[in-house]
Write a protein that holds these residues in place. Structure first.
Motif, short mmCIF file in Angstrom:
data_model
loop_
_atom_site.label_atom_id
_atom_site.label_comp_id
_atom_site.label_asym_id
_atom_site.label_seq_id
_atom_site.Cartn_x
_atom_site.Cartn_y
_atom_site.Cartn_z
N ASP A 222 3.97 -0.21 6.36
CA ASP A 222 3.10 -1.34 6.04
C ASP A 222 3.06 -1.50 4.52
O ASP A 222 3.81 -2.29 3.96
CB ASP A 222 1.71 -1.10 6.62
N GLN A 223 2.25 -0.73 3.85
CA GLN A 223 2.24 -0.74 2.39
C GLN A 223 3.33 0.18 1.86
O GLN A 223 3.60 1.23 2.43
CB GLN A 223 0.87 -0.30 1.87
N GLY A 224 3.96 -0.23 0.78
CA GLY A 224 5.02 0.57 0.18
C GLY A 224 6.41 0.20 0.64
O GLY A 224 7.39 0.76 0.13
N VAL A 225 6.54 -0.73 1.59
CA VAL A 225 7.88 -1.08 2.07
C VAL A 225 8.66 -1.79 0.98
O VAL A 225 9.89 -1.61 0.88
CB VAL A 225 7.77 -1.95 3.34
N GLU A 226 8.00 -2.56 0.12
CA GLU A 226 8.71 -3.24 -0.97
C GLU A 226 9.29 -2.23 -1.94
O GLU A 226 10.44 -2.36 -2.39
CB GLU A 226 7.78 -4.21 -1.71
N GLU A 227 8.51 -1.19 -2.27
CA GLU A 227 9.01 -0.17 -3.19
C GLU A 227 10.19 0.59 -2.58
O GLU A 227 11.17 0.91 -3.27
CB GLU A 227 7.89 0.80 -3.56
N ALA A 228 10.10 0.89 -1.29
CA ALA A 228 11.20 1.61 -0.63
C ALA A 228 12.47 0.77 -0.60
O ALA A 228 13.57 1.28 -0.90
CB ALA A 228 10.78 2.02 0.79
N GLU A 229 12.35 -0.50 -0.27
CA GLU A 229 13.54 -1.35 -0.23
C GLU A 229 14.11 -1.57 -1.62
O GLU A 229 15.33 -1.65 -1.78
CB GLU A 229 13.19 -2.68 0.43
N ALA A 230 13.24 -1.68 -2.63
CA ALA A 230 13.75 -1.82 -4.00
C ALA A 230 14.52 -0.59 -4.43
O ALA A 230 15.57 -0.69 -5.09
CB ALA A 230 12.58 -2.08 -4.96
N ALA A 231 14.05 0.59 -4.05
CA ALA A 231 14.77 1.82 -4.38
C ALA A 231 16.13 1.86 -3.68
O ALA A 231 17.15 2.25 -4.28
CB ALA A 231 13.94 3.04 -3.99
N LEU A 232 16.17 1.46 -2.42
CA LEU A 232 17.44 1.45 -1.68
C LEU A 232 18.42 0.44 -2.28
O LEU A 232 19.62 0.73 -2.40
CB LEU A 232 17.18 1.13 -0.22
N GLN A 233 17.94 -0.73 -2.67
CA GLN A 233 18.82 -1.72 -3.29
C GLN A 233 19.35 -1.23 -4.63
O GLN A 233 20.52 -1.47 -4.97
CB GLN A 233 18.06 -3.03 -3.47
N HIS A 234 18.52 -0.53 -5.38
CA HIS A 234 18.99 0.03 -6.66
C HIS A 234 20.10 1.05 -6.42
O HIS A 234 21.11 1.06 -7.15
CB HIS A 234 17.82 0.69 -7.38
N VAL A 235 19.95 1.89 -5.41
CA VAL A 235 20.98 2.90 -5.12
C VAL A 235 22.27 2.23 -4.68
O VAL A 235 23.37 2.63 -5.09
CB VAL A 235 20.46 3.88 -4.05
N LEU A 236 22.17 1.19 -3.86
CA LEU A 236 23.38 0.48 -3.44
C LEU A 236 24.10 -0.15 -4.62
O LEU A 236 25.33 -0.19 -4.66
CB LEU A 236 23.01 -0.61 -2.43
N ALA A 237 23.34 -0.64 -5.60
CA ALA A 237 23.96 -1.34 -6.73
C ALA A 237 24.43 -0.40 -7.83
O ALA A 237 25.50 -0.60 -8.40
CB ALA A 237 22.97 -2.36 -7.30
#
Length: 518
Positions: A222-237
């Motif tokens: 619920d809360q924190g999903v934006e931070e988790a997805e931002a971290a995953l996108q950073h790792v992919l890039a």
């Protein structure tokens, strides 16, 4: 000699099956790509396709006919042993050039055994390279039947043992991480959807392993999903970060969300905080099912996954490995909070000692207590009942208050002798009546509901959490101190009540001195 020369035996035109270069057929030998006996038609494309497939294999491959003559030798075999196809094809056996005589007898015996057996046989051989070195290879051998069903040859796929062991070790590590690892492991694809989870991660996400693949993280967090997805996108890039990252998340829980439903503006329960009573949260912070209880801290590491089969690494996703450290972080935060509050009490005592006016000293105690603890503070003193009035009737008058707008210091106010119009059952009245601490929290989180709740209790606008601590000195109840928090802070808990009682004891001593001077 081209690939087609190595893979297409010479001889007259044969059926489609025999034209694929089955080892062991009579007259099998390397043929030139422009062999006159090789007719145009489907045979030639099939042979060239087979040659391309053999040379494009990641594993080394050689094939022998029924007499043990080498009929096929691909590029990977040339890379490992150094012998070219022109040097290898046509030789009988491996002895004397690709294997020592003592080793060659064992190699040929095992190949002969595989030729007549069903299924594949796995062996390890020591072969010779062209420069005289020895290399240990792991082979998979299988017999090739002829058109009449009798053994016509054998093919042997092999690779260096250390490379095979590295591959097996990588596979074993992957399986162990996804089965037996004590850490939580989540594989996320390039679209940020869950691909695989291990058993521990499935428990952390409150789902089943088979139900997780293909779903976005928003289905679990619920809360924190934006931070988790931002971290995953950073790792992919950009690749994995150099150190673990701590993510605070709130798990999505349909049952708890339903339990947190909005109630009326008056839907609030007041609670006496006895020494042996555990604090139960209210509204959005009710015990184990509240949002604060579901908030978790995950210490996370990320690994970018790329395909090793492409020339340029293509991202396959991210491996998210995390561990729940909520309890450890909670203890660290509680320890830091206790040190800070202890320092604030010490500093407040030193500052209050320099005040000539006792009420100013009481105000100083509240100013220091507010830092990091609450947004507003109030001091209400007990009025003596008038003549003829019931002695048990509690009346309070305001003695100090923070500004009603933005948070600020808590200066004393001149009491006018007019009691506050607190409704019956107000938390401040309950605290005085019970000689204990009482907390209250609004159960409506919308702005209008919270404003109505605060106005009904004569508290500053925006207050959604209140904690009232009684002022006691020399066996008398002098009044009550009220701490208020806005929606940006969590509800008061047991440790907050203990701290408020410590502050109230110091404030009560100053108020007692001020009352005695009047």
């Amino acid at each position: 000699m081209s690939a087609s020369q190595r893979s297409e035996p010479a001889g007259p035109a044969r059926s489609a099956r025999s034209s694929r270069g089955v080892p062991g057929q009579p007259g099998a030998a390397p043929s030139a790509s422009g062999h006159p006996d090789c007719p145009d038609g489907p045979e030639r494309p099939d042979s060239e396709l087979l040659a391309a497939l053999l040379d494009g294999m990641d594993a080394a491959l050689c094939a022998f006919d029924a007499d043990g003559t080498v009929t096929h030798w691909n590029h990977e075999a040339e890379r490992i042993l150094g012998w070219t196809a022109a040097e290898a094809v046509g030789r009988k056996g491996l002895g004397g050039w690709a294997a020592r005589p003592g080793d060659a007898r064992d190699v040929e015996a095992r190949l002969t055994e595989a030729m007549g057996a069903t299924g594949r046989r796995v062996h390890e051989f020591a072969l010779l390279t062209k420069d005289g070195g020895r290399v240990l290879v792991r082979t998979q051998s299988s017999g090739v039947p002829g058109a009449d069903g009798r053994p016509a040859g054998v093919y042997c796929a092999f690779s260096e043992v250390h490379a095979q062991v590295d591959l097996e070790r990588s596979i074993a590590l992957s399986e162990a991480l996804l089965d037996d690892a004590s850490w939580n492991v989540v594989l996320v694809d390039a679209d940020l959807r869950v691909a695989v989870v291990n058993a521990n991660a499935a428990g952390a996400l409150r789902t089943a392993r088979k139900a997780a693949p293909g779903r976005p993280l928003g289905d679990f967090l619920d809360q924190g999903v934006e931070e988790a997805e931002a971290a995953l996108q950073h790792v992919l890039a950009e690749g994995a970060p150099p150190a673990p990252t701590e993510l605070w998340v709130t798990l999505r829980d349909a049952d708890a969300d339903a339990a947190d439903g909005l109630e009326g503006a008056e839907g609030v329960r007041y609670e006496l905080l006895d020494d042996d009573e555990a604090v139960r949260g209210e509204g959005t912070d009710r015990g184990g099912s509240g949002a604060a209880a579901r908030r978790r801290c995950w210490r996370s590491g990320f690994l970018r996954l790329a395909s090793p089969l492409t020339e340029e690494p293509a991202p396959l996703g991210v491996a998210w490995i995390f561990q729940d450290v909520t309890e450890v972080k909670g203890r660290e935060q509680e320890s830091a909070r206790m040190r800070f509050r202890g320092n604030q009490l010490h500093r407040a005592a030193r500052a209050a000692a320099e005040c000539e006016d006792p009420m100013e000293a009481a105000s100083v105690h509240l100013d220091f207590a507010l830092a990091g603890f609450a947004d507003h503070a109030l001091i209400d003193l007990v009025l003596d009942p008038p003549r003829g009035a019931p002695a048990d009737r509690i009346r309070l008058v305001r003695a100090a208050a923070t500004p009603t707008g933005a948070p600020g210091p808590c200066p004393p106010v001149v009491p006018g002798g007019i009691p506050l119009a607190y409704p019956e059952g107000h938390p401040a009245l309950q605290a005085v009546e019970r000689c204990g601490s009482v907390r209250a929290s609004a159960r409506r989180s919308d702005e209008s509901g919270a404003a109505q709740w605060a106005a009904a209790r004569k508290w500053p606008g925006g207050a959604v959490h209140g904690l009232c601590a009684v002022l006691r000195s020399r066996g008398r109840t002098l009044g009550v101190v009220t701490f208020l928090r806005t929606s940006s802070r969590r509800a008061f808990d047991r440790t907050d009540a203990t701290y408020a009682e410590d502050v109230a004891a110091r404030v009560a001593a100053s108020v007692d001195l001020a009352v005695g001077r009047r």
